[in-house]
Structure formats: structure tokens, C-alpha cells
Design a protein around this motif. Sequence first.
Motif, PDB file in Angstrom:
ATOM      1  N   THR A   1       0.859  -1.131  -0.086  1.00 60.47           N
ATOM      2  CA  THR A   1       0.234  -0.180  -0.078  1.00 60.47           C
ATOM      3  C   THR A   1       0.817   1.381  -0.057  1.00 60.47           C
ATOM      4  N   LEU A   2       0.627   2.036  -1.015  1.00 58.18           N
ATOM      5  CA  LEU A   2       1.314   3.586  -1.076  1.00 58.18           C
ATOM      6  C   LEU A   2       0.453   4.464  -0.576  1.00 58.18           C
TER       7      LEU A   2
ATOM      8  N   GLY B   1      -0.815   8.422  -0.120  1.00 56.72           N
ATOM      9  CA  GLY B   1      -0.302  10.007  -0.593  1.00 56.72           C
ATOM     10  C   GLY B   1      -0.633  10.998   0.466  1.00 56.72           C
TER      11      GLY B   1
ATOM     12  N   ALA C   1       4.264   8.283   0.404  1.00 59.52           N
ATOM     13  CA  ALA C   1       4.867   9.315  -0.400  1.00 59.52           C
ATOM     14  C   ALA C   1       4.866  10.671   0.579  1.00 59.52           C
TER      15      ALA C   1
ATOM     16  N   PHE D   1       4.777  10.806  -5.996  1.00 61.51           N
ATOM     17  CA  PHE D   1       4.256   9.289  -6.465  1.00 61.51           C
ATOM     18  C   PHE D   1       5.390   8.625  -7.340  1.00 61.51           C
TER      19      PHE D   1
ATOM     20  N   LEU E   1       6.954   5.009  -6.569  1.00 64.71           N
ATOM     21  CA  LEU E   1       6.768   3.970  -7.368  1.00 64.71           C
ATOM     22  C   LEU E   1       7.830   3.437  -7.871  1.00 64.71           C
TER      23      LEU E   1
ATOM     24  N   ILE F   1       1.134  -2.437  -6.430  1.00 68.29           N
ATOM     25  CA  ILE F   1       0.921  -1.517  -5.534  1.00 68.29           C
ATOM     26  C   ILE F   1      -0.227  -0.846  -5.355  1.00 68.29           C
TER      27      ILE F   1
ATOM     28  N   ALA G   1      -2.475   2.279  -4.595  1.00 67.65           N
ATOM     29  CA  ALA G   1      -2.119   3.591  -4.175  1.00 67.65           C
ATOM     30  C   ALA G   1      -3.417   4.533  -3.553  1.00 67.65           C
TER      31      ALA G   1
ATOM     32  N   PHE H   1      -4.342   9.595  -3.523  1.00 67.44           N
ATOM     33  CA  PHE H   1      -3.675  10.315  -4.624  1.00 67.44           C
ATOM     34  C   PHE H   1      -5.044  10.841  -5.569  1.00 67.44           C
TER      35      PHE H   1
ATOM     36  N   VAL I   1      -0.223  11.926 -11.547  1.00 64.23           N
ATOM     37  CA  VAL I   1      -0.196  10.553 -11.076  1.00 64.23           C
ATOM     38  C   VAL I   1      -0.493   9.453 -12.241  1.00 64.23           C
TER      39      VAL I   1
ATOM     40  N   CYS J   1       0.072  -1.053 -10.741  1.00 64.68           N
ATOM     41  CA  CYS J   1      -0.462  -0.054  -9.606  1.00 64.68           C
ATOM     42  C   CYS J   1      -1.721   0.128  -9.784  1.00 64.68           C
TER      43      CYS J   1
ATOM     44  N   LEU K   1      -5.117   2.550  -8.346  1.00 70.95           N
ATOM     45  CA  LEU K   1      -5.389   3.744  -7.480  1.00 70.95           C
ATOM     46  C   LEU K   1      -6.674   3.468  -7.281  1.00 70.95           C
TER      47      LEU K   1
END
Length: 233
Positions: A13-14, A16, A38, A86, A90, A98, A100, A103, A114, A126, A128
Motif C-alpha cells: 500500500t502506498l 499519498g 509518499a 508519487f 513508485l 502497489i 495507492a 492520490f 499520477v 499499480c 489507484l
Amino acid sequence: MIDPVILSKEPTTLVGGGMVGAQDIALAFGLAPRIVAADGGAAAALQYGHVPDAVIGDFDSLDSQTKAMIPPDNLHPVSEQDSTDFEKALTRIDAPLIIAVGFSGARIDHQLAVLHGMLRHADRPCILLAEREVILHCPPRFELQMREGAVVSLFPLQPVTGRSAGLHWPIDGLAMAPGQQIGTSNRATGGLLRLEMDGPGMIALLPRAQLAQVTRALLNCAPEHARWPAPGR
């Protein structure tokens, strides 16, 4: 070649610094149990009970109070200004997928950046997670089960062609490109949805409720279908 900060066999998990809620973090963490932030996304991760395994960015949005709550070894500043936070994150996460969060839903220029990053680094699978959709850069081949009538929007970021099965309006034979042919508000016919792309550049927007199915579908892709080659290869 950028050396990875996070090397993981698990989805990651990313987080933002945009709009992110407890449910977003919970949904993503349930499917991608490592957490990276991030830059200012570290504050949201901490707010919802997660100390990031890494914080990556130029740190212009990382306040001193938040920074003090992160173990020093987990802080990875990147000073160059030719990429967004980002992209900095990444390109430094080596993981099968990933997810995200944080974002979307704030500044439009950040959201467009993004999408640019997802195209620029098409070798990094990835998803979103947005307020109403899950958004992905279509890999070479991708398929999952969809309910009849579910919205499937396709938006090309550059000229791209491909084929589909399970769409009310198939994309076979269409030369799709920004300013020319797009695929907003297509509909699933029900059952198997399959998208095959001849090159990178197609963004797919699917219902948010499909997050788990999209995650499994990307993780279960055959290696040659799962991601595009890294830039320069």
C-alpha cells in the motif's frame, strides 16, 4: 537504474497526501499489507494506526512532528525535482502490485500527474483507489468477472489499440487516442471481461467495489501479461 527502497514479495500500500480516509487505508491494507508513504502521506498512515515501512519523497510536505514519529531508518529523502513524490515512491518499490490511496480527490493537476507517472513507469503494476473507482494502467492482458451493466471507462493517455470481450461496445479495430477516440462509460455485458492491449497507454476505470477482484486478477496474470517492459528495454 534506481535501487529499490522496499523489496517485497507481498503487494504494498502506498499512501499519498491527498484525500484519504480510514476505509481507504483498511481496504488497501487488507489486500496489500506493507505500507509505504509518499512524503506527506506519512501523516495519514500514522493517523490510521500504521507506521510506514518507508517514507519516500522530497519531504517538502513532511512536517517535523510527523517526521519525528518515523524511525530514522524508514526515512528516504529524494531531492531531485524532475519527478513527483508519487513517481519517487513508485520507482523505489519492488513489489508484485502497489495499491495507492490518497492520490485522488484533491487537486486535478496532482491527479493528472499520477496518471502521467503510471504511464511513464508502466512496468510498475499499480491500482489507484479513488472515491468511486479503481483506476489502473491496463497491462498487456487482463481479465476478471464483472456484473452486467457495471461501468467500464477506458481512457487512452497516448495512441493505443487493443481488443475486448465482455464490453457492450467492443474496442476491437478502434484507434484510441486523446482528442480522438476514448471509451467513457462503456458497460460490462456480465461474466468475463477481457482487455488485451497492443501497447501501454490505456487507463481503465472500474467500480470501487471491484478492488479485491482487480487485485486478484492482476496478481494472477501470467508474467508475460502482467506488466509492460521497463523503460528502455
